[in-house]
Scaffold this motif. Sequence first.
Motif, PDB file in Angstrom:
ATOM      1  N   GLU A 186       0.840  -1.188   0.000  1.00  0.00           N
ATOM      2  CA  GLU A 186       0.000   0.000   0.000  1.00  0.00           C
ATOM      3  C   GLU A 186       0.880   1.246   0.000  1.00  0.00           C
ATOM      4  N   THR A 187       0.639   2.122  -0.939  1.00  0.00           N
ATOM      5  CA  THR A 187       1.376   3.381  -1.006  1.00  0.00           C
ATOM      6  C   THR A 187       0.732   4.406  -0.086  1.00  0.00           C
ATOM      7  N   GLY A 188       1.495   5.433   0.250  1.00  0.00           N
ATOM      8  CA  GLY A 188       0.973   6.484   1.105  1.00  0.00           C
ATOM      9  C   GLY A 188       2.038   7.509   1.419  1.00  0.00           C
ATOM     10  N   ALA A 199       5.104  -1.457   5.989  1.00  0.00           N
ATOM     11  CA  ALA A 199       4.151  -0.440   6.422  1.00  0.00           C
ATOM     12  C   ALA A 199       3.627   0.345   5.221  1.00  0.00           C
ATOM     13  N   ARG A 200       2.484   0.971   5.404  1.00  0.00           N
ATOM     14  CA  ARG A 200       1.886   1.774   4.329  1.00  0.00           C
ATOM     15  C   ARG A 200       2.832   2.920   3.949  1.00  0.00           C
ATOM     16  N   PHE A 248       9.041  -1.532   8.008  1.00  0.00           N
ATOM     17  CA  PHE A 248       8.144  -2.661   8.237  1.00  0.00           C
ATOM     18  C   PHE A 248       7.209  -2.348   9.404  1.00  0.00           C
ATOM     19  N   VAL A 249       6.216  -3.208   9.581  1.00  0.00           N
ATOM     20  CA  VAL A 249       5.181  -2.931  10.581  1.00  0.00           C
ATOM     21  C   VAL A 249       5.684  -3.177  11.995  1.00  0.00           C
ATOM     22  N   ASP A 250       6.686  -4.041  12.177  1.00  0.00           N
ATOM     23  CA  ASP A 250       7.215  -4.296  13.512  1.00  0.00           C
ATOM     24  C   ASP A 250       8.649  -4.777  13.390  1.00  0.00           C
ATOM     25  N   SER A 251       9.293  -4.914  14.532  1.00  0.00           N
ATOM     26  CA  SER A 251      10.702  -5.300  14.561  1.00  0.00           C
ATOM     27  C   SER A 251      10.904  -6.749  14.133  1.00  0.00           C
ATOM     28  N   GLU A 268      -5.584   6.979  -1.975  1.00  0.00           N
ATOM     29  CA  GLU A 268      -4.979   5.688  -1.708  1.00  0.00           C
ATOM     30  C   GLU A 268      -5.033   4.789  -2.935  1.00  0.00           C
ATOM     31  N   ASP A 269      -4.146   3.781  -2.912  1.00  0.00           N
ATOM     32  CA  ASP A 269      -4.107   2.732  -3.940  1.00  0.00           C
ATOM     33  C   ASP A 269      -3.990   3.313  -5.345  1.00  0.00           C
ATOM     34  N   GLN A 270      -3.112   4.288  -5.494  1.00  0.00           N
ATOM     35  CA  GLN A 270      -2.865   4.896  -6.796  1.00  0.00           C
ATOM     36  C   GLN A 270      -1.447   4.541  -7.258  1.00  0.00           C
ATOM     37  N   VAL A 271      -1.295   4.350  -8.553  1.00  0.00           N
ATOM     38  CA  VAL A 271       0.016   4.111  -9.148  1.00  0.00           C
ATOM     39  C   VAL A 271       0.570   5.455  -9.613  1.00  0.00           C
ATOM     40  N   ILE A 272       1.800   5.755  -9.219  1.00  0.00           N
ATOM     41  CA  ILE A 272       2.411   7.054  -9.515  1.00  0.00           C
ATOM     42  C   ILE A 272       3.426   6.880 -10.637  1.00  0.00           C
TER      43      ILE A 272
END
Length: 717
Positions: free
Chosen positions: A233-235, A273-274, A295-298, A345-349
């Motif tokens: 997921e991009t953001g 992570a997003r 990343f979301v966690d260690s 959200e959820d766009q390709v750049i």
Amino acid sequence: MTPPPPPPPPPGPDPAADSAADPCPGLGTLVVLFGATAGALAPNLGSDETDLILLVWQVVDPRSRQVGTLHKSLVRAEAAALSPQCREASGLNADSLARAEPLDKVLQQFSQLVSRDVALLGGGPYVLCTDGQQLLRQVLHPEASRKNLVLPDTFFSFYDLRREFHMQHASTCPARDLTVATMAQELGLQTDATEDDFGVWEVKTMVAVILHLLEGPSGRLFSKLEVIKQKYETGPCSKADVVDSETVVRARGLPWQSSDQDVARFFKGLNIARGGVALCLNAQGRRNGEALIRFVDSEQRDLALQRHKHHMGVRYIEVYKATGEEFVKIAGGTSLEVARFLSQEDQVILRLRGLPFSAGPTDVLSFLGPECPVTGGADGLLFVRHPDGRPTGDAFALFACEELAQAALRRHKGMLGKRYIELFRSTAAEVQQVLNRYASSPLLPTLTAPLLPIPFPLAAGIGRDCVRLRGLPYTATIEDILNFLGEAAADIRPHGVHMVLNQQGRPSGDAFIQMTSAERALAAAQRCHKKMMKERYVEVVPCSTEEMSRVLMGGTLGRSGMSPPPSKLPCLSPPTYATFQTTPTLIPTETAALYPSSALLPAARLPAAPTPVAYYPGPTTQLYMNYTAYYPSPPVSPTTVGYLTTPPAALASAPTSMLSQPGALVRMQGVPYTAGMKDLLSIFQTYQLAPDDYTNLMPIGDLPRTVLQAPKEWVCL
């Protein structure tokens, strides 16, 4: 006569009793799964990028405590070479694996057999249960990604038996250190020690552990479902965000054309992570082959570090620890315009480069065409501009899906007006970096602020009295080089060790050594050529001082000869510095040959050179490099040059007070015809000009010129 009342219905099932009988309400059937690769076994399973060779599984119904048939299937590996550890533990050989089915066929058989066993035990959904995270995250998902296999949804969620066991027995060792044997030993289970079939004992023991856990207090049993993200997921990321340093890694060696989706595919199986992929750019705004990943966690970060030197295509990727501050510096931004642009959200750049300065949203939309519409029309375009509002020729566009982005990429190098337009995949972090760079840049691109000159000159040599060391380890220091040369180190000239760095300021693996004579250089080369340094052999080749200077100025020296530096312009150094009272400067031979002797400073302005006292500056001495007029200039060992004198026409009109200061005049060549005083002052924004700034800029010979004559010149006093 009224009919008698109907008999009361038989008592139905008591929900409370069912809840007490069912220790895990809502828990479906478990599929206990074990796997092995041709390389390392647990806890390093998947760290060596080897293929899966074995799957063993068995179905367990938590409600009825029934188990299904135990299944074992070999998997054909592309590289059938087994590690000694795997060969000893499994008893398999290359011939047995060659007769096995490929991974896609084995996964089809797995789904069919599991569905049949689940139906025999009562039906319903089922969830995988594994011993740790490695099998699915580090083995199955990366291998399926490499082989372009689409995994069923079943493989994107699972229970980690180690974590479930640790939740009920927290007094034991950490969950990551648990094994099937230690869990069975902790519970006092009797296992079949005679079972020697590889993988079968592990699955049977895991089933016994699960059934024993179901008998105990089950308030928290199988309550935490591990989920593997199917899509990155991009953001956006803000400069104010706080990022935990235990969740960030740096990937180095990426192909320059790789996108954030390619990086996410390299880390397939791990939860990023997003907006957690930030591709790094170099000073020219192009990708430098590095990325920071959050990343979301260690725990996910630790698994990512195990993919050090795994491959992306034919390139191996280095993975190191990084900090949260580094990630925010690259990916963070403060612009509200960028935040609004990236809020969808959820766009390709995609990035568009080379646009005409007069191009607007309508022109870009017409260029892309109706077959690849931009999300939101003109609102889905972000034009990059200088601080004064002038366009840079860059823009970013949003697309709703991958198919539309692919259609837009087919317009790569298409014509818009008289210019061809380049299109590339981009990321939210790249948008932030590009906007941040232009937001802080001056009106005209300026060169880096000059550094102080070195406290000693580059000694001149005669003949091939230098040696070039090629293939040095990147961690090699000057002390390592001196130890590598051994007895030949006594023949090194003072300050004669020059480490060559690349454009990012890191060691390039090359170094130059100035010897006392050509004979000593040849003897050192013959004695040390292809000698080992830290598990790498180093090539030692004689060369001349001229060749060494050419490389240190930014040129290259290959086996086929020399190529010049990026520019033949002389290097310009600031006139005086407080750190060093008098610093001699020399002009390299190849640069001095380009200019007549009258264009160089008189010898009276060059003080005597200090007497060198060491091979290189001591720990308390700060080493500086001269500033060069071309870009890029690799930060290498020093190469000093002199100043150019000002033409007589400018000297005649210059104030006497300014001429009395050595080096107070700087001559500028190649100035654009449209440049004004404001533009010139922006170039010298890091210098302190004379009090009357605007009056100190004088055009030279501002007479009619033809296109064959020299460009406009200015003199700054």
